[in-house]
Design a protein around this motif. Structure first.
Motif, PDB file in Angstrom:
ATOM      1  N   MET A   1      24.434  39.318  35.010  1.00  0.00           N
ATOM      2  CA  MET A   1      25.767  39.764  35.429  1.00  0.00           C
ATOM      3  C   MET A   1      26.296  38.841  36.515  1.00  0.00           C
ATOM      4  O   MET A   1      25.608  38.552  37.494  1.00  0.00           O
ATOM      5  N   LYS A   2      27.534  38.411  36.337  1.00  0.00           N
ATOM      6  CA  LYS A   2      28.171  37.556  37.335  1.00  0.00           C
ATOM      7  C   LYS A   2      28.874  38.439  38.364  1.00  0.00           C
ATOM      8  O   LYS A   2      29.516  39.435  38.012  1.00  0.00           O
ATOM      9  N   ILE A   3      28.757  38.077  39.636  1.00  0.00           N
ATOM     10  CA  ILE A   3      29.347  38.843  40.727  1.00  0.00           C
ATOM     11  C   ILE A   3      30.349  37.975  41.467  1.00  0.00           C
ATOM     12  O   ILE A   3      30.033  36.846  41.866  1.00  0.00           O
ATOM     13  N   PHE A   4      31.552  38.497  41.648  1.00  0.00           N
ATOM     14  CA  PHE A   4      32.607  37.784  42.362  1.00  0.00           C
ATOM     15  C   PHE A   4      33.117  38.648  43.513  1.00  0.00           C
ATOM     16  O   PHE A   4      33.197  39.880  43.403  1.00  0.00           O
ATOM     17  N   HIS A   5      33.476  37.983  44.601  1.00  0.00           N
ATOM     18  CA  HIS A   5      34.000  38.684  45.781  1.00  0.00           C
ATOM     19  C   HIS A   5      35.432  38.297  46.111  1.00  0.00           C
ATOM     20  O   HIS A   5      36.053  38.919  46.967  1.00  0.00           O
ATOM     21  N   THR A   6      35.964  37.266  45.448  1.00  0.00           N
ATOM     22  CA  THR A   6      37.335  36.844  45.715  1.00  0.00           C
ATOM     23  C   THR A   6      38.161  36.882  44.435  1.00  0.00           C
ATOM     24  O   THR A   6      37.630  36.683  43.329  1.00  0.00           O
ATOM     25  N   GLN A   7      39.439  37.121  44.594  1.00  0.00           N
ATOM     26  CA  GLN A   7      40.333  37.182  43.446  1.00  0.00           C
ATOM     27  C   GLN A   7      40.412  35.834  42.738  1.00  0.00           C
ATOM     28  O   GLN A   7      40.457  35.778  41.508  1.00  0.00           O
ATOM     29  N   SER A   8      40.441  34.765  43.499  1.00  0.00           N
ATOM     30  CA  SER A   8      40.606  33.440  42.888  1.00  0.00           C
ATOM     31  C   SER A   8      39.423  33.098  41.991  1.00  0.00           C
ATOM     32  O   SER A   8      39.600  32.570  40.880  1.00  0.00           O
ATOM     33  N   GLN A   9      38.209  33.409  42.443  1.00  0.00           N
ATOM     34  CA  GLN A   9      37.023  33.126  41.626  1.00  0.00           C
ATOM     35  C   GLN A   9      37.036  33.945  40.339  1.00  0.00           C
ATOM     36  O   GLN A   9      36.759  33.434  39.257  1.00  0.00           O
ATOM     37  N   LEU A  10      37.368  35.229  40.477  1.00  0.00           N
ATOM     38  CA  LEU A  10      37.393  36.098  39.299  1.00  0.00           C
ATOM     39  C   LEU A  10      38.480  35.666  38.333  1.00  0.00           C
ATOM     40  O   LEU A  10      38.260  35.598  37.116  1.00  0.00           O
TER      41      LEU A  10
ATOM     42  N   GLY B   1      23.967  46.278  31.116  1.00  0.00           N
ATOM     43  CA  GLY B   1      24.555  45.119  30.466  1.00  0.00           C
ATOM     44  C   GLY B   1      25.992  44.823  30.840  1.00  0.00           C
ATOM     45  O   GLY B   1      26.720  44.188  30.065  1.00  0.00           O
ATOM     46  N   CYS B   2      26.409  45.265  32.034  1.00  0.00           N
ATOM     47  CA  CYS B   2      27.753  44.891  32.500  1.00  0.00           C
ATOM     48  C   CYS B   2      27.809  43.373  32.664  1.00  0.00           C
ATOM     49  O   CYS B   2      26.859  42.749  33.145  1.00  0.00           O
ATOM     50  N   ASP B   3      28.920  42.777  32.277  1.00  0.00           N
ATOM     51  CA  ASP B   3      29.021  41.314  32.313  1.00  0.00           C
ATOM     52  C   ASP B   3      29.484  40.769  33.655  1.00  0.00           C
ATOM     53  O   ASP B   3      29.015  39.720  34.106  1.00  0.00           O
ATOM     54  N   VAL B   4      30.419  41.491  34.304  1.00  0.00           N
ATOM     55  CA  VAL B   4      31.040  40.988  35.531  1.00  0.00           C
ATOM     56  C   VAL B   4      31.214  42.135  36.514  1.00  0.00           C
ATOM     57  O   VAL B   4      31.642  43.233  36.134  1.00  0.00           O
ATOM     58  N   LEU B   5      30.899  41.877  37.784  1.00  0.00           N
ATOM     59  CA  LEU B   5      31.213  42.806  38.867  1.00  0.00           C
ATOM     60  C   LEU B   5      32.148  42.118  39.849  1.00  0.00           C
ATOM     61  O   LEU B   5      31.865  41.008  40.311  1.00  0.00           O
ATOM     62  N   PHE B   6      33.238  42.788  40.161  1.00  0.00           N
ATOM     63  CA  PHE B   6      34.149  42.328  41.207  1.00  0.00           C
ATOM     64  C   PHE B   6      33.997  43.278  42.387  1.00  0.00           C
ATOM     65  O   PHE B   6      34.278  44.466  42.277  1.00  0.00           O
ATOM     66  N   ASN B   7      33.524  42.732  43.523  1.00  0.00           N
ATOM     67  CA  ASN B   7      33.224  43.549  44.707  1.00  0.00           C
ATOM     68  C   ASN B   7      33.866  42.906  45.947  1.00  0.00           C
ATOM     69  O   ASN B   7      33.193  42.261  46.748  1.00  0.00           O
ATOM     70  N   PRO B   8      35.178  43.105  46.115  1.00  0.00           N
ATOM     71  CA  PRO B   8      35.880  42.475  47.229  1.00  0.00           C
ATOM     72  C   PRO B   8      35.825  43.324  48.499  1.00  0.00           C
ATOM     73  O   PRO B   8      35.481  44.509  48.450  1.00  0.00           O
ATOM     74  N   ASP B   9      36.176  42.721  49.634  1.00  0.00           N
ATOM     75  CA  ASP B   9      36.376  43.517  50.845  1.00  0.00           C
ATOM     76  C   ASP B   9      37.859  43.858  50.974  1.00  0.00           C
ATOM     77  O   ASP B   9      38.691  43.409  50.177  1.00  0.00           O
ATOM     78  N   VAL B  10      38.187  44.660  51.959  1.00  0.00           N
ATOM     79  CA  VAL B  10      39.560  45.161  52.097  1.00  0.00           C
ATOM     80  C   VAL B  10      40.542  44.017  52.323  1.00  0.00           C
ATOM     81  O   VAL B  10      41.643  43.984  51.746  1.00  0.00           O
ATOM     82  N   ALA B  11      40.168  43.050  53.157  1.00  0.00           N
ATOM     83  CA  ALA B  11      41.064  41.934  53.467  1.00  0.00           C
ATOM     84  C   ALA B  11      41.385  41.102  52.233  1.00  0.00           C
ATOM     85  O   ALA B  11      42.449  40.478  52.144  1.00  0.00           O
ATOM     86  N   GLU B  12      40.481  41.108  51.262  1.00  0.00           N
ATOM     87  CA  GLU B  12      40.718  40.356  50.030  1.00  0.00           C
ATOM     88  C   GLU B  12      41.761  41.034  49.154  1.00  0.00           C
ATOM     89  O   GLU B  12      42.467  40.367  48.383  1.00  0.00           O
TER      90      GLU B  12
END
Length: 276
Positions: A1-10, A86-97
């Motif tokens: 599973m790929k993990i992203f924390h920023t909108q631009s990366q996702l 088997g989730c493919d992508v997790l987007f886990n941003p902070d509030v400021a993002e």
């Protein structure tokens, strides 16, 4: 599973996936995942080539600062659970993002914002639509999956999708319950042993109403449902039999739903059941 924390990366990653023709399913969550959330991932995997989960405890939908502070955030466990199903992508941003300083959201939810949950949690759905609109704009999913337990939320998002003419299909998914009937919720972990037993009153009440729907008037069923809760030392914030489409009082016997909310100790729980 790929993990992203920023909108631009996702955004960049999903753009590449979309170019290969992959359909994208979205499951927005606030974390503290349980089998109900994971069932939504399962539904997404059935219908879409790529399943994206988001974990973001959205501050704009809390009208109680203490509730926001107490909301559980077991991110390591959540990642393990998502990986296991088997989730493919997790987007886990902070509030400021997700929010710029001083940002506003002018969308008017309409009548659904004043009924039931809207009455007892003013401003809640404004915050819900704000973050869900952001996630839809970012992910651009083909399909988004929501649990029926938050049925009013589903109706609110459905209206928002229609108002903004968003190109996303919404799929409501059945409530997942514990073996004894309690609807799974991230808040259930707050219940002590005595409160956990009390909480079964919600499910028992819904079953009683379903079993007697059409035999007694809606008003009688609502009154008797509140009496069942009272026997468990619980007082309903609301217990209503309403139309599934607009949450207004109804005599339609083919398109009704019963919804309930009450505090069990300091924990607020909601549940519902389709009628008949």
């Amino acid at each position: 599973m790929k993990i992203f924390h920023t909108q631009s990366q996702l955004r960049q990653y999903l753009h590449l996936q979309r170019e290969t023709g992959k359909t994208i399913g979205l499951v927005p969550t606030m974390g503290a995942l349980h089998a109900g959330h994971l069932s939504l991932i399962g539904e997404s995997k059935k219908h879409c080539a790529l399943s994206v989960a988001t974990i973001f405890v959205n501050p704009t939908q809390f009208n109680n600062a203490d509730d926001l502070k107490r909301y559980p955030k077991p991110i390591e466990k959540d990642i393990e659970l998502l990986t296991a199903v088997g989730c493919d992508v997790l987007f886990n941003p902070d509030v400021a993002e997700m929010y710029a300083e001083g940002e506003t959201w002018d969308y008017e939810v309409g009548p659904l914002d004043t009924l039931l949950e809207g009455e007892f949690r003013p401003g809640h759905y404004k915050g819900v639509t704000q973050i869900v609109h952001k996630l839809f704009s970012l992910v651009q999913p083909d399909v988004a999956f929501f649990g029926q337990k938050d049925y009013q939320q589903y109706l609110v998002i459905k209206k928002m999708v229609s108002d903004f003419r968003l190109a996303v299909k919404l799929v409501p998914c059945a409530i997942v319950r514990e073996a004894d009937g309690l609807a799974m919720s991230s808040r259930n972990v707050r219940l002590n042993d005595a409160e956990r037993k009390q909480s079964l009153a919600l499910y028992n009440t819904l079953l009683y109403i379903k079993d007697n729907f059409g035999k007694l008037s809606n008003a009688q069923l609502e009154q008797e449902g509140k009496a069942i809760l009272s026997n468990y030392q619980l007082e309903a914030e609301y217990l209503k039999i309403v139309d599934r489409d607009n949450l207004l009082a109804t005599d339609d016997k083919l398109n009704a739903i019963v919804l309930v909310a009450c505090f069990v100790g300091e924990t607020r729980l909601i549940d519902n059941m389709m009628l008949p």
